[in-house]
Design a protein around this motif. Structure first.
Motif, PDB file in Angstrom:
ATOM      1  N   GLU A  37       8.459 -31.550 -24.060  1.00 13.11           N
ATOM      2  CA  GLU A  37       7.558 -31.695 -25.202  1.00 13.11           C
ATOM      3  C   GLU A  37       6.126 -32.019 -24.784  1.00 13.11           C
ATOM      4  OE1 GLU A  37       8.169 -31.033 -28.336  1.00 13.11           O
ATOM      5  OE2 GLU A  37      10.275 -30.573 -28.013  1.00 13.11           O
ATOM      6  N   ALA A  39       3.933 -29.824 -23.023  1.00 10.77           N
ATOM      7  CA  ALA A  39       3.043 -28.667 -23.180  1.00 10.77           C
ATOM      8  C   ALA A  39       3.861 -27.424 -23.498  1.00 10.77           C
ATOM      9  CB  ALA A  39       2.236 -28.452 -21.901  1.00 10.77           C
ATOM     10  N   ASP A  40       3.179 -26.386 -23.989  1.00  8.89           N
ATOM     11  CA  ASP A  40       3.848 -25.115 -24.265  1.00  8.89           C
ATOM     12  C   ASP A  40       4.291 -24.427 -22.982  1.00  8.89           C
ATOM     13  OD1 ASP A  40       3.969 -25.001 -27.022  1.00  8.89           O
ATOM     14  OD2 ASP A  40       1.961 -24.159 -27.200  1.00  8.89           O
ATOM     15  N   SER A  72       6.351 -35.860 -29.332  1.00  3.35           N
ATOM     16  CA  SER A  72       5.970 -34.548 -28.819  1.00  3.35           C
ATOM     17  C   SER A  72       4.457 -34.407 -28.822  1.00  3.35           C
ATOM     18  CB  SER A  72       6.574 -33.440 -29.670  1.00  3.35           C
ATOM     19  OG  SER A  72       6.085 -32.174 -29.255  1.00  3.35           O
ATOM     20  N   ARG A  74       3.358 -31.355 -27.503  1.00  2.08           N
ATOM     21  CA  ARG A  74       3.364 -29.904 -27.691  1.00  2.08           C
ATOM     22  C   ARG A  74       3.304 -29.537 -29.172  1.00  2.08           C
ATOM     23  NH1 ARG A  74       7.183 -26.356 -28.913  1.00  2.08           N
ATOM     24  NH2 ARG A  74       8.852 -27.867 -28.810  1.00  2.08           N
ATOM     25  N   ARG A  82       8.641 -22.222 -31.849  1.00  2.00           N
ATOM     26  CA  ARG A  82       8.467 -21.967 -30.423  1.00  2.00           C
ATOM     27  C   ARG A  82       9.143 -20.649 -30.075  1.00  2.00           C
ATOM     28  NH1 ARG A  82      10.381 -26.043 -25.642  1.00  2.00           N
ATOM     29  NH2 ARG A  82       9.338 -24.944 -23.971  1.00  2.00           N
ATOM     30  N   HIS A  87       4.688 -18.828 -23.679  1.00  2.00           N
ATOM     31  CA  HIS A  87       3.650 -19.395 -22.834  1.00  2.00           C
ATOM     32  C   HIS A  87       3.247 -18.419 -21.737  1.00  2.00           C
ATOM     33  CE1 HIS A  87       7.409 -20.528 -20.827  1.00  2.00           C
ATOM     34  NE2 HIS A  87       6.720 -20.481 -19.713  1.00  2.00           N
TER      35      HIS A  87
END
Length: 136
Positions: A37, A39-40, A72, A74, A82, A87
């Motif tokens: 959680e 970063a992407d 989180s 993200r 998501r 990414h």
């Protein structure tokens, strides 16, 4: 301040581990931002993204009856569902096809050599004499 799932608050990173970061929230409560959680993009090491005493905005994603708070970063920076592999697409969107292909081939060769090296280590390496049955 009473925390609820979905709240976005600002906190201070107080500790970093291999599995995430601990963040102290307003009111003195501490929650965990799991490594997934942060970063992407794929996060290999949390220290690449955060350091102690960083002020971060976090979203409360879970509250446990035992007092554990899931957070989180993200989800604060990336609202919405998501997508698997998203990414990578965003990171390489500006590369030409040839650049993407070259990068893929390089990464593939590295993975293959790692796999070969690992398999050879499990078999005993290159030093084994396979032609001489008396050695077995």
């Amino acid at each position: 301040m009473a925390l609820e799932v979905g709240n976005i608050v600002e906190g201070v990173v107080t500790g970093i581990t291999h599995f995430g970061a601990f963040v102290t929230l307003p009111g003195g409560q501490t929650g965990l931002v799991h490594i997934s959680e942060v970063a992407d993009a794929y996060v290999r090491d949390v220290k690449d993204y955060l350091k102690e005493n960083d002020r971060v905005k976090v979203k409360v994603i879970s509250l446990d009856k035992n007092g554990k708070i899931g957070l989180s970063i993200r989800q604060v920076t990336h609202e919405g569902p998501r997508r698997r592999g998203g990414h990578r697409e965003a990171r390489h969107a500006s590369l030409s096809f040839e650049d993407k292909l070259a990068r893929f081939l390089k990464e593939s060769d590295e993975r293959q050599s790692d796999l070969r090296r690992s398999a050879e280590e499990k078999r005993g390496g290159r030093g084994t004499n396979r032609r001489n049955p008396e050695m077995w």
